[in-house]
Design a protein around this motif. Sequence first.
Motif, PDB file in Angstrom:
ATOM      1  N   SER A  98     -30.605  14.180  -8.887  1.00 45.59           N
ATOM      2  CA  SER A  98     -29.986  12.675  -9.327  1.00 45.59           C
ATOM      3  C   SER A  98     -30.952  11.498  -8.997  1.00 45.59           C
ATOM      4  O   SER A  98     -31.113  10.824  -9.823  1.00 45.59           O
ATOM      5  N   LYS A  99     -31.819  11.836  -8.205  1.00 41.71           N
ATOM      6  CA  LYS A  99     -33.013  10.754  -8.043  1.00 41.71           C
ATOM      7  C   LYS A  99     -33.730  10.643  -9.433  1.00 41.71           C
ATOM      8  O   LYS A  99     -34.178   9.552  -9.585  1.00 41.71           O
ATOM      9  N   ASN A 119     -28.102   1.340 -12.309  1.00 40.40           N
ATOM     10  CA  ASN A 119     -28.437   0.950 -11.015  1.00 40.40           C
ATOM     11  C   ASN A 119     -27.313  -0.208 -10.615  1.00 40.40           C
ATOM     12  O   ASN A 119     -27.419  -0.708  -9.506  1.00 40.40           O
ATOM     13  N   TYR A 176     -35.663   8.238 -14.220  1.00 43.53           N
ATOM     14  CA  TYR A 176     -36.589   7.892 -13.021  1.00 43.53           C
ATOM     15  C   TYR A 176     -37.397   6.510 -13.727  1.00 43.53           C
ATOM     16  O   TYR A 176     -37.384   5.545 -12.873  1.00 43.53           O
ATOM     17  N   ARG A 217     -35.330   3.530 -13.902  1.00 44.03           N
ATOM     18  CA  ARG A 217     -34.682   2.977 -12.978  1.00 44.03           C
ATOM     19  C   ARG A 217     -35.421   2.591 -11.514  1.00 44.03           C
ATOM     20  O   ARG A 217     -34.742   1.710 -10.929  1.00 44.03           O
ATOM     21  N   ASP A 240     -40.631   3.446  -4.408  1.00 49.96           N
ATOM     22  CA  ASP A 240     -39.795   2.932  -5.459  1.00 49.96           C
ATOM     23  C   ASP A 240     -38.867   1.921  -5.247  1.00 49.96           C
ATOM     24  O   ASP A 240     -38.139   1.680  -4.084  1.00 49.96           O
TER      25      ASP A 240
END
Length: 770
Positions: A578-579, A603, A583, A586, A595
């Motif tokens: 999910s991270k 987000n 990417y 986000r 990050d």
Amino acid sequence: MSTLYDKVFKDHIVHQDDTGSCLIYIDRHLVHEVTSPQAFEGLKNASRTVRRPDCTLVTVDHNIPTISRVNFKNVTTFIDQEDSRLQVETLEQNIKDFNLAYFGMTDDRQGIVHVVGPEQGFTLPGTTVVCGDSHTSTHGAFGALAFGIGTSEVEHVLATQTLIQAKSKNMLIRIDGELKPGVTSKDLVLHVIGVIGTAGGTGCVIEFAGKAIRDLSMEARMSICNMAIEAGARAGMIAPDQVTFDYIKGRPLAPKDAEWDKAIKYWSSLYSDENAKFDKEVIIKAEDIVPTITWGNSPQDALPITGKIPDPKDFTDPIAKSGIEAALNYMGLTPNTPLQDINIDKVFIGSCTNSRIEDLREAAKVVVGHKKAENIKLALVVPGSGLVKKQAEAEGLDKIFEAAGFEWREAGCSMCLGMNPDILDPYERCASTSNRNFRGRQGALSRTHLMSPAMAAAAGIIGHFTDIRKFPYKESKDSPKIQLGGEEDKELQDAVYAHEKAPLPAKETESEKLADEIDDIPPNSQAGSNEKPAAAGASMEKFTVLTSVAAPMEKANIDTDAIIPKQFLKTIKRTGLSKGLFYDARFTKGPDGKDVATDFVLNVDPYNKANIICCTGDNFGCGSSREHAPWALKDFGIKSIIAPSFGDIFYNNSFKNGLLPIRLPQEVIKEKIYPIAKSGKQITVDLVEQQIKGPDGEILVENFEVEPFRKHCLVNGLDDIGITLTKSEYIDEYEAKRKNVFSFIEPGCSVVIPVKGTKKSPYGNTAQEW
Ligand SMILES: CC(C)[C@H](C(=O)O)[C@@H](O)C(=O)O
Ligand code: SF4
């Protein structure tokens, strides 16, 4: 009256149930390290075996460094990047565990899967060829039905040698006339994608035909079918002919003697009948095509080299306009700049599109006698396989490249995707012979321009994009004689944007009607729901009714590289992704290198808890076959995506993971769903009723379309390997027939000869030194 695709599909039907869903037999399965670990793990967990090791050929390509292997001992000491090493080691362990034919890094036959299959004669006309890789479409150049699959399907093929498939539509792209000097098959395919768009082939198998295609060599044909996936198609095909037969004859895994004659007889029947019906037809004049390159972040952003960077002011459609603005910004380009005024930093000649011997010869012809321009920091030449490398060295091509300051490497995917050490630095601009120019594809913030090998080589010599037809070839007696075309620019520049304005009309034809009829058949209650869970694999979460806010996205061509960038593909697990979801959108890097979350929709409250995505642009999930995209979405909590159209492989992969992608007309999404999504209110997706409802229970969509078999699996949480295994008697029956009727494809990899100096084994694998 059948098309080439109809014929090959029909000859592979193992079983068709009363929902219309077909089980088709797979003749050839290519496997690489990125998309297979979870599949082998699934087999092991379920105590299943590989049904046909003789139809399964494995190599390693994406993760491996392309530096010299002179000191190679084993992958553990050779591969520095930990996650890449783990993926390759895992593959090698799986090869041993399942006793499969493998071309490892000490074997000259190792290379990019799509170079290796044809080179070995593993890819044959009329066969079904799959791989957990979207560019499997390459093999369609032989008249094979070849397409990319996700990891769940890799597991399905390993366990059952079949796949569950719905029939695609037929699309014909006919290129009449002759290509002009200096124009290659890469220009042709970029031009085609520029004209029809990256969603132009969605839901279709494209047959490329016409004199310009017939005139091409096998390798040039492969470059075209390779990029059929970039036109959104399930597969690309070219009818086999004498050029095909001549290419295959004598290859290690090709049929021999009497079997060869039998094969030729069958292969010669593989063409579209004269009056066969195609659902879509596009006719292009070869003379109209000039050397073509891309400027933006989608392969459809293709322009004649004589053109200039588009100006968003010229576009009215808001999605097209904002898409162009975003691409210009990312690519660091100014509207109306002539393409030939744009300087580059690096050159990449390689990838499954253009790393075969003819590609290297074309590039070497340009480079010979020249030096790379001063502003070029690196020019890489990466052969597609060890055998291509050997051949090129025998012809002295390596020396030509090195004399010009180009680097000569070992076989692999290299900088096409940068899952290995070959990457661009941020903001570097690359003339690349690969097939995808997505954001971050060749490295974070990298800028990729796609083109032919000759054009990329020429850009490396001149230092900026240049028209190969004006290139000052040196020394070579067989340098091409090129005359420039006439008045082409404005018209061509406009033509390649036609798809932004007017999508191709799709008339309802026989196969569409048939598909509609199939859709009307109620789900087959025997297909799984009464099975024992162990056999039917009731392992997925059930999907019935879902109520949630929907995250609004107003963008076309959201590719799977954007959904989950390449650095997250190195996992050997299906979870924890999910991270990595979106990417690059986000997160950005803070001053401490950590990050920092952006204001990207996922987000922001309430969409950070959304279970639904509502996208107004076409072609969600286009590009790569990485099942990591639905895995990441699922991990984040997304269970349904609503969009006007989807990339075929992504669409398929979503269902395999309990996600529901819903196709709806763009106007319906824009008018009825998007405003609610924007307002942050909830919508309800009711799969049982096939309806979408608004926050007050009002019906927004009366009856969305979903194939009965897929619905059945989702509603009951069924995994389809279990379902297929209940049909093993049909598979046995098909295999018995295949042995007899298609005996010439039977030997498969069982005739792979192990690398010299090692023990013999039936599949060559246990004999290899790792
Ligand atoms: C890694 C693999 C899944 C992927 C693909 O399917 O295309 C890769 O080859 C690519 O080119 O992006
Ligand atoms: S597209 Fe690139 S990364 Fe994908 S298989 Fe081909 S060479 Fe490898």
